[in-house]
Design a protein around this motif. Structure first.
Motif, PDB file in Angstrom:
ATOM      1  N   ALA A  52      27.748  42.359 -22.267  1.00  0.00           N
ATOM      2  CA  ALA A  52      26.399  42.855 -22.555  1.00  0.00           C
ATOM      3  C   ALA A  52      26.294  43.359 -23.989  1.00  0.00           C
ATOM      4  O   ALA A  52      25.259  43.183 -24.647  1.00  0.00           O
ATOM      5  N   LEU A  53      27.373  43.977 -24.498  1.00  0.00           N
ATOM      6  CA  LEU A  53      27.373  44.467 -25.877  1.00  0.00           C
ATOM      7  C   LEU A  53      27.360  43.327 -26.880  1.00  0.00           C
ATOM      8  O   LEU A  53      26.730  43.421 -27.943  1.00  0.00           O
ATOM      9  N   THR A  55      25.902  40.415 -26.381  1.00  0.00           N
ATOM     10  CA  THR A  55      24.512  39.964 -26.358  1.00  0.00           C
ATOM     11  C   THR A  55      23.609  40.920 -27.129  1.00  0.00           C
ATOM     12  O   THR A  55      22.729  40.483 -27.882  1.00  0.00           O
ATOM     13  N   SER A  56      23.826  42.217 -26.965  1.00  0.00           N
ATOM     14  CA  SER A  56      23.028  43.204 -27.691  1.00  0.00           C
ATOM     15  C   SER A  56      23.233  43.083 -29.196  1.00  0.00           C
ATOM     16  O   SER A  56      22.285  43.198 -29.983  1.00  0.00           O
ATOM     17  N   GLY A  57      24.483  42.848 -29.605  1.00  0.00           N
ATOM     18  CA  GLY A  57      24.753  42.654 -31.019  1.00  0.00           C
ATOM     19  C   GLY A  57      24.049  41.427 -31.572  1.00  0.00           C
ATOM     20  O   GLY A  57      23.498  41.456 -32.678  1.00  0.00           O
ATOM     21  N   LEU A  59      21.286  40.165 -30.449  1.00  0.00           N
ATOM     22  CA  LEU A  59      19.864  40.529 -30.551  1.00  0.00           C
ATOM     23  C   LEU A  59      19.586  41.292 -31.835  1.00  0.00           C
ATOM     24  O   LEU A  59      18.651  40.980 -32.582  1.00  0.00           O
ATOM     25  N   ALA A  60      20.388  42.311 -32.103  1.00  0.00           N
ATOM     26  CA  ALA A  60      20.152  43.167 -33.265  1.00  0.00           C
ATOM     27  C   ALA A  60      20.345  42.404 -34.574  1.00  0.00           C
ATOM     28  O   ALA A  60      19.520  42.508 -35.506  1.00  0.00           O
ATOM     29  N   LEU A 109      30.043  44.756 -29.966  1.00  0.00           N
ATOM     30  CA  LEU A 109      28.706  44.797 -30.560  1.00  0.00           C
ATOM     31  C   LEU A 109      28.676  44.028 -31.878  1.00  0.00           C
ATOM     32  O   LEU A 109      27.782  43.205 -32.114  1.00  0.00           O
ATOM     33  N   GLY A 112      28.772  40.177 -31.766  1.00  0.00           N
ATOM     34  CA  GLY A 112      27.512  39.468 -31.541  1.00  0.00           C
ATOM     35  C   GLY A 112      26.921  38.868 -32.801  1.00  0.00           C
ATOM     36  O   GLY A 112      26.077  37.964 -32.734  1.00  0.00           O
ATOM     37  N   GLN A 350      16.429  35.509 -26.913  1.00  0.00           N
ATOM     38  CA  GLN A 350      17.610  36.172 -26.365  1.00  0.00           C
ATOM     39  C   GLN A 350      17.231  37.370 -25.497  1.00  0.00           C
ATOM     40  O   GLN A 350      17.882  37.643 -24.486  1.00  0.00           O
ATOM     41  N   LEU A 351      16.188  38.077 -25.901  1.00  0.00           N
ATOM     42  CA  LEU A 351      15.739  39.216 -25.107  1.00  0.00           C
ATOM     43  C   LEU A 351      15.274  38.756 -23.728  1.00  0.00           C
ATOM     44  O   LEU A 351      15.617  39.360 -22.698  1.00  0.00           O
ATOM     45  N   ALA A 354      18.294  37.651 -21.651  1.00  0.00           N
ATOM     46  CA  ALA A 354      19.049  38.798 -21.138  1.00  0.00           C
ATOM     47  C   ALA A 354      18.330  39.431 -19.942  1.00  0.00           C
ATOM     48  O   ALA A 354      18.955  39.785 -18.939  1.00  0.00           O
TER      49      ALA A 354
END
Length: 414
Positions: A52-53, A55-57, A59-60, A109, A112, A350-351, A354
């Motif tokens: 999940a981290l 994927t979050s990276g 996204l950011a 993170l 990503g 991506q959001l 997810a």
């Protein structure tokens, strides 16, 4: 005078190397990081947090790398994403040795950034392309090569650097590969393809999203791209669990998923050729139809043959829809606004994926995998029918169908 064709050929060669390296690294990290996290924490829930981290990276960093591309070119955006990913992977080593799960998560993170760099690479491949489908198709093929080679590197990596704790050598090797990828991009993308197209505009995320949504063809490309990606992620992620619950062995599940991955990336050059010959609008519709067919197959049975067939159709639909949606969106947006609009589109994609992946587990627990497949099929059919329903409603409202017709024409004429 700059030879645009020569620059484009060199750009494609550089991006192919970069894409292979990036997908090799992700092919290594995806199966290993959850195992490492579970070993450190003793928790399956926390093991899933590592993925999940990442994927979050992604996204950011999608927006960060787009902003870098606007200021300094594609070279800066892609190379920075690879370097950030390399630093993140390297941080996992002291995190493992110090038994610091927080440091491992920080590394995940930053890792990503490699995914964000790979997404931006596909747009860099189209900046100067006369045949954007062919360029994107080649990158899809490179992703397959990396995805296959990555898992094969896992047992070899610790042997390359002996004397390190188990799995540590693998992270060192992959960090070195990412640094190499960043160096190849930094040295190879000269001149920068974006600098030869136009001076890009830097706009906030909200304005970039508004740009995409205000242009009918770009909006259509975004919706289709988001749909095929989110549907693919949701149905693929739950397929292994669904098969396991119906008695399939891990070996059988692995074979089924392998066929799915091959269907995603192997047709890349053919899909790209069809996009250039027939137009991305027609290919986009074909991709959505393939995913609708996949939903029908996946809700009809529980055996590995049925599920495998459905996942192959799902992967082929993703290949066609994702490539075509990327082209439709890119060509519809004015050149100066493309980099930020592309970054905003990838962020939304991506959001949504997810969110779909998180919701898929809940849906399956309520109505089963067949229910998830039926719901995904309804979503795909709604996206397919959207332009035609809009035109019908506008005609009935007495306003004519010019807006919707323009949107459809903009898709099919390319």
């Amino acid at each position: 005078m700059t030879d645009i064709r020569l620059v484009q050929r060199r750009t494609l060669v550089v991006l192919l190397f970069s894409q292979v390296i990036g997908t090799v690294v992700m092919g290594v990290l995806s199966p290993v990081l959850p195992l490492l996290a579970e070993d450190m924490t003793g928790s399956q829930t926390l093991a899933g947090l590592s993925q999940a981290l990442i994927t979050s990276g992604a996204l950011a960093f999608t927006i960060v790398l787009a902003a870098l591309a606007v200021r300094h070119g594609r070279r800066a955006g892609i190379a920075t994403g690879s370097l950030l990913s390399g630093v993140g992977v390297l941080l996992i080593v002291p995190g493992q040795r110090l038994d610091s799960f927080a440091l491992v998560l920080l590394g995940c993170l930053l890792a990503g950034g490699g995914i964000a760099a790979g997404l931006q690479a596909r747009f860099a491949a189209t900046d100067l392309a006369e045949r954007p489908g062919q360029a994107l198709g080649l990158l899809q093929w490179a992703s397959l090569a990396g995805g296959v080679a990555g898992p094969l590197l896992i047992p070899l990596a610790d042997r390359i650097i002996p004397g390190l704790p188990p799995m540590t050598g693998m992270f060192v090797v992959t960090a070195a590969l990412l640094a190499l990828g960043a160096l190849i991009v930094a040295l190879g993308l000269r001149p920068d393809p974006l600098s030869l197209v136009a001076a890009p505009e830097r706009v906030p995320l909200r304005s970039a999203v508004r740009t995409v949504l205000s242009i009918p063809a770009a909006r259509r490309g975004l919706v289709a791209m988001v749909t095929v990606h989110a549907v693919m992620i949701a149905l693929m992620n739950m397929a292994g669990i669904h098969l396991h619950h119906h008695g399939a062995t891990l070996q059988v599940i692995g074979v089924v998923i392998s066929f799915h991955v091959a269907a995603m990336f192997l047709p890349g050059p053919l899909v790209g050729l069809l996009a250039d010959r027939l137009g991305p609008g027609r290919l986009l519709v074909a991709g959505l139809l393939l995913q609708a067919a996949a939903a029908v197959v996946l809700q009809s049975g529980d055996g590995p043959v049925v599920v495998g067939t459905g996942l192959v159709l799902l992967g082929a639909g993703w290949s066609a829809g994702f490539l075509a949606g990327s082209i439709v969106l890119t060509t519809a947006i004015p050149v100066p606004r493309r980099p930020m609009a592309q970054g905003a589109s990838d962020f939304l994609m991506q959001l949504t994926a997810a969110a779909g992946a998180l919701a898929a587990g809940t849906v399956v627990s309520w109505i089963g995998y067949a229910g998830l497949a039926r719901g995904a099929g309804v979503v795909v059919l709604a996206v397919l029918a959207g332009p035609y329903l809009t035109r019908l409603l506008r005609r009935r409202g007495g306003r004519g169908g010019d807006g919707a017709r323009q949107s459809e024409d903009s898709l099919t004429q390319r």
